[in-house]
Design an enzyme around this catalytic site. Structure first.
Site, mmCIF file in Angstrom:
data_model
loop_
_atom_site.group_PDB
_atom_site.id
_atom_site.type_symbol
_atom_site.label_atom_id
_atom_site.label_comp_id
_atom_site.label_asym_id
_atom_site.label_seq_id
_atom_site.Cartn_x
_atom_site.Cartn_y
_atom_site.Cartn_z
ATOM 1 C CE LYS A 13 34.634 30.606 43.803
ATOM 2 N NZ LYS A 13 35.220 31.881 44.332
ATOM 3 C CE1 TYR A 53 38.364 32.402 39.769
ATOM 4 C CE2 TYR A 53 39.260 30.288 40.458
ATOM 5 C CZ TYR A 53 38.243 31.232 40.480
ATOM 6 O OH TYR A 53 37.096 31.001 41.219
ATOM 7 C CG PHE A 61 43.018 37.353 45.403
ATOM 8 C CD1 PHE A 61 42.377 36.545 44.475
ATOM 9 C CD2 PHE A 61 42.986 38.732 45.212
ATOM 10 C CE1 PHE A 61 41.720 37.084 43.376
ATOM 11 C CE2 PHE A 61 42.327 39.281 44.120
ATOM 12 C CZ PHE A 61 41.695 38.450 43.199
ATOM 13 N NE ARG A 89 29.330 38.347 38.372
ATOM 14 C CZ ARG A 89 30.610 38.336 38.767
ATOM 15 N NH1 ARG A 89 31.284 37.181 38.826
ATOM 16 N NH2 ARG A 89 31.216 39.445 39.118
ATOM 17 C CB THR A 95 33.652 39.299 45.489
ATOM 18 O OG1 THR A 95 33.402 39.537 44.096
ATOM 19 C CG2 THR A 95 34.833 38.361 45.635
ATOM 20 N NE ARG A 106 30.263 34.614 45.539
ATOM 21 C CZ ARG A 106 30.837 35.204 44.492
ATOM 22 N NH1 ARG A 106 30.556 36.470 44.201
ATOM 23 N NH2 ARG A 106 31.678 34.521 43.724
ATOM 24 C CG ASN A 120 33.306 33.702 46.975
ATOM 25 O OD1 ASN A 120 33.638 32.647 46.432
ATOM 26 N ND2 ASN A 120 33.635 34.885 46.489
ATOM 27 C CG HIS A 123 33.297 31.103 38.836
ATOM 28 N ND1 HIS A 123 34.050 32.251 38.738
ATOM 29 C CD2 HIS A 123 32.907 30.787 37.566
ATOM 30 C CE1 HIS A 123 34.122 32.600 37.451
ATOM 31 N NE2 HIS A 123 33.449 31.731 36.722
ATOM 32 C CD GLU A 134 34.446 31.905 33.486
ATOM 33 O OE1 GLU A 134 33.290 31.610 33.871
ATOM 34 O OE2 GLU A 134 35.056 32.924 33.865
#
Ligand code: IDP
Ligand code: MG
Length: 144
Positions: A13, A53, A61, A89, A95, A106, A120, A123, A134
């Site tokens: 990100k 998203y 948010f 993940r 998150t 993270r 964070n 993704h 995606e």
């Protein structure tokens, strides 16, 4: 490789790119044993992010999330390997970076910034269906 391995979509990100953590994220993916099979830096547009998203549309948010994701370039990565969706993940951590386990991306590299959206670093797709969807958004040129 004789069999088609699982694929996941990873994004570094804008906070990760700004903080020069692209190499750190890629190194963790590779050290775990996954293979980076596609990679590009992009300044995403709003339409791409709205698609990506879509599941969060309407949440408090959502707008801050899109604004944040528009705030600078992102690095899009396809990572491959057996169970890479679940595995990435776990590498990413939960998150909320304040409570993400140390040892995770993270947990090690992010913290609460007091902003409306959680920043964070990364993704990662959360299912085979999400990964396929995606990957087709960020890498339309890559064959499924
Ligand atoms: P994930 O990235 O861990 O899969 P999601 O629930 O899919 O988390 O949310 C997408 C992104 O939206 C998160 O990574 C985070 O940047 C942001 N986000 C999620 N939940 C919240 C929240 O409750 N407050 C602020 N930002 C959030
Ligand atoms: Mg998610």
């Amino acid at each position: 490789m004789t069999t088609q391995q699982e694929r996941t979509l990873v994004l570094v990100k804008p906070d990760g790119v700004r903080r020069s953590l692209v190499g750190e994220v890629i190194a963790r993916i590779e050290r775990k044993g996954y293979v980076v099979s596609s990679l590009k830096m992009i300044q995403p547009d709003r339409a791409t992010l709205a698609q990506h998203y879509a599941e969060h549309e309407g949440k408090p948010f959502y707008e801050p999330l899109l604004e944040f994701m528009l705030s600078g370039p992102v690095v899009a990565i396809i990572a491959e390997g057996n169970r890479v969706i679940e595995g990435f993940r776990k590498l990413a951590g939960t998150t909320d970076p304040t409570t993400a386990e140390p040892g995770t991306i993270r947990g090690d590299l992010a913290r609460d910034q007091g902003t409306k959206v959680v920043q964070n670093i990364v993704h990662g797709s959360d299912s085979v269906e999400s990964a396929n969807r995606e990957i087709s958004i960020w890498f339309p040129e890559v064959a499924m």
